[in-house]
Design a protein around this motif. Structure first.
Motif, PDB file in Angstrom:
ATOM      1  N   ARG A  64       0.827  -1.209   0.000  1.00  0.00           N
ATOM      2  CA  ARG A  64       0.000   0.000   0.000  1.00  0.00           C
ATOM      3  C   ARG A  64       0.862   1.259   0.000  1.00  0.00           C
ATOM      4  O   ARG A  64       1.935   1.294   0.588  1.00  0.00           O
ATOM      5  N   CYS A  66       0.776   5.519   0.724  1.00  0.00           N
ATOM      6  CA  CYS A  66       0.019   6.563   1.414  1.00  0.00           C
ATOM      7  C   CYS A  66       0.889   7.803   1.543  1.00  0.00           C
ATOM      8  O   CYS A  66       2.089   7.767   1.276  1.00  0.00           O
ATOM      9  N   ARG A 191      -5.997   2.721   7.678  1.00  0.00           N
ATOM     10  CA  ARG A 191      -6.934   3.299   6.703  1.00  0.00           C
ATOM     11  C   ARG A 191      -8.350   2.760   6.922  1.00  0.00           C
ATOM     12  O   ARG A 191      -9.321   3.524   6.985  1.00  0.00           O
ATOM     13  N   SER A 192      -8.489   1.458   7.073  1.00  0.00           N
ATOM     14  CA  SER A 192      -9.819   0.861   7.285  1.00  0.00           C
ATOM     15  C   SER A 192     -10.388   1.281   8.630  1.00  0.00           C
ATOM     16  O   SER A 192     -11.598   1.517   8.757  1.00  0.00           O
ATOM     17  N   ARG A 195     -11.904   4.714   8.416  1.00  0.00           N
ATOM     18  CA  ARG A 195     -13.188   4.731   7.712  1.00  0.00           C
ATOM     19  C   ARG A 195     -14.295   4.116   8.545  1.00  0.00           C
ATOM     20  O   ARG A 195     -15.407   4.643   8.593  1.00  0.00           O
ATOM     21  N   SER A 201     -13.036  13.144   6.458  1.00  0.00           N
ATOM     22  CA  SER A 201     -12.098  12.969   5.346  1.00  0.00           C
ATOM     23  C   SER A 201     -11.720  14.296   4.708  1.00  0.00           C
ATOM     24  O   SER A 201     -12.426  15.294   4.849  1.00  0.00           O
ATOM     25  N   GLU A 207      -9.072  10.911   1.832  1.00  0.00           N
ATOM     26  CA  GLU A 207      -8.445  10.129   2.892  1.00  0.00           C
ATOM     27  C   GLU A 207      -8.738  10.800   4.234  1.00  0.00           C
ATOM     28  O   GLU A 207      -9.093  11.981   4.306  1.00  0.00           O
ATOM     29  N   GLN A 268      -2.888   5.870  -4.410  1.00  0.00           N
ATOM     30  CA  GLN A 268      -3.944   4.891  -4.201  1.00  0.00           C
ATOM     31  C   GLN A 268      -3.482   3.536  -4.712  1.00  0.00           C
ATOM     32  O   GLN A 268      -4.010   2.999  -5.671  1.00  0.00           O
ATOM     33  N   GLN A 270      -3.645   0.026  -3.997  1.00  0.00           N
ATOM     34  CA  GLN A 270      -4.385  -0.910  -3.179  1.00  0.00           C
ATOM     35  C   GLN A 270      -5.177  -1.840  -4.072  1.00  0.00           C
ATOM     36  O   GLN A 270      -5.317  -1.633  -5.264  1.00  0.00           O
TER      37      GLN A 270
END
Length: 304
Positions: A64, A66, A191-192, A195, A201, A207, A268, A270
């Motif tokens: 990933r 970021c 990240r998860s 969210r 965001s 993000e 991004q 992913q």
């Protein structure tokens, strides 16, 4: 499906063994593997990463990319997407240390001013009992008083040592004026979590805006990362106004050339597309706290 080549495996191993790598360092590894500069061969670079993530999805891991919200620099890392009892075996942190880290994260994301940091003193004064009250600790670990002894006995000196360890492992970072901010590993791995907990965001990149600039209009909830703000307002023919309410946005921008649209896109890398989280911030504790600091390197070795 063709198997991963030695080049793909070198990229994976570099991130596992060396931890999150800056874009410059990761590009250097890619250049050494392929003889190609990612800046001039973007499609080849993206194809490599997509191929890696397709294969890693079978073991629920991911390569990933970021941005570090503290300075806007791009980093790449190896992430374990599993949060369960088995992933707890891969962490070197104790239950009180994980609870302490989680309290720090929650203090930062619940800051209405989006400073993205807390003071050292505030961190040391955190009470781990809050994690029990929020249900983050299993009932099996409670004593007759409702609070695990390890939590009650977690001393200031233990907190100081834990902070040093979290900074060293890049889960947190030390910033000027005696403050603690999120480290690049947190931005990669959580990240998860951001969210699922409805962390507001960024209006530009979508993000989590843990560290961001707020709209000057107190009635507007728009947040924008400083680096996203620079990119947006550095383009020609873009008014320096809030994209949500139209309020004039006064800011000092660095002297840079106009940023091309392609360069302005956020990282991004992913296996799944970005979702669009809500902007309301809930104060409830997130679940699966024990898996937040799971070591991706140990976990993937067990799975592979």
């Amino acid at each position: 499906m063709p198997e991963l080549t030695d080049g793909h495996k070198v990229l994976i191993q570099a991130l596992i063994s060396r931890g999150p790598l800056s874009e410059k360092d990761f590009h250097a590894v890619f250049n050494g593997v392929t003889g190609k500069n990612p800046a001039n061969h973007k499609q080849l670079f993206n194809d490599y990463l997509l191929k890696i993530n397709k294969d890693l999805s079978h073991v629920q891991c991911e390569l990933r990319g970021c941005r570090n919200q503290n300075d806007g620099q791009v980093f790449y890392g190896f992430v374990n997407n599993v949060s369960d009892n088995q992933s707890e075996l891969g962490t070197k942190y104790s239950v009180p240390q994980i609870a302490f880290y989680k309290c720090i994260i929650e203090a930062m994301v619940q800051d209405a001013t989006a400073q993205g940091c807390i003071s050292d003193i505030d961190a040391l004064n955190i009470r781990l009992e809050n994690q029990v009250l929020n249900g983050a600790v299993p009932q099996s670990q409670h004593n007759s008083l409702g609070v695990p002894a390890a939590f009650r006995n977690f001393s200031i000196s233990q907190k100081e040592k834990t902070l040093e360890q979290l900074v060293r492992d890049k889960w947190l970072c030390s910033i000027p004026d005696g403050k603690i901010g999120l480290g690049v590993r947190s931005f990669l791995d959580l990240r998860s979590w951001f969210r699922s907990n409805d962390i507001p965001s960024c209006e530009v990149c979508n993000e989590a805006a843990v560290k961001a600039e707020l709209c000057p209009n107190d009635d507007c909830n728009v947040r924008i990362h400083q680096y996203c703000l620079n990119k947006r307002f550095s383009r020609k023919k873009v008014e320096r106004v809030c994209p949500g309410c139209g309020q004039q946005w006064r800011c000092v921008l660095p002297e840079v050339e106009e940023i091309e649209e392609e360069d302005a896109q956020d990282v991004q890398i992913q296996s799944q597309p970005l979702s669009h989280p809500k902007r309301t911030l809930r104060s409830r504790a997130a679940t699966n706290a024990d898996a937040l600091l799971a070591s991706s390197s140990q976990d993937v070795r067990h799975k592979c």
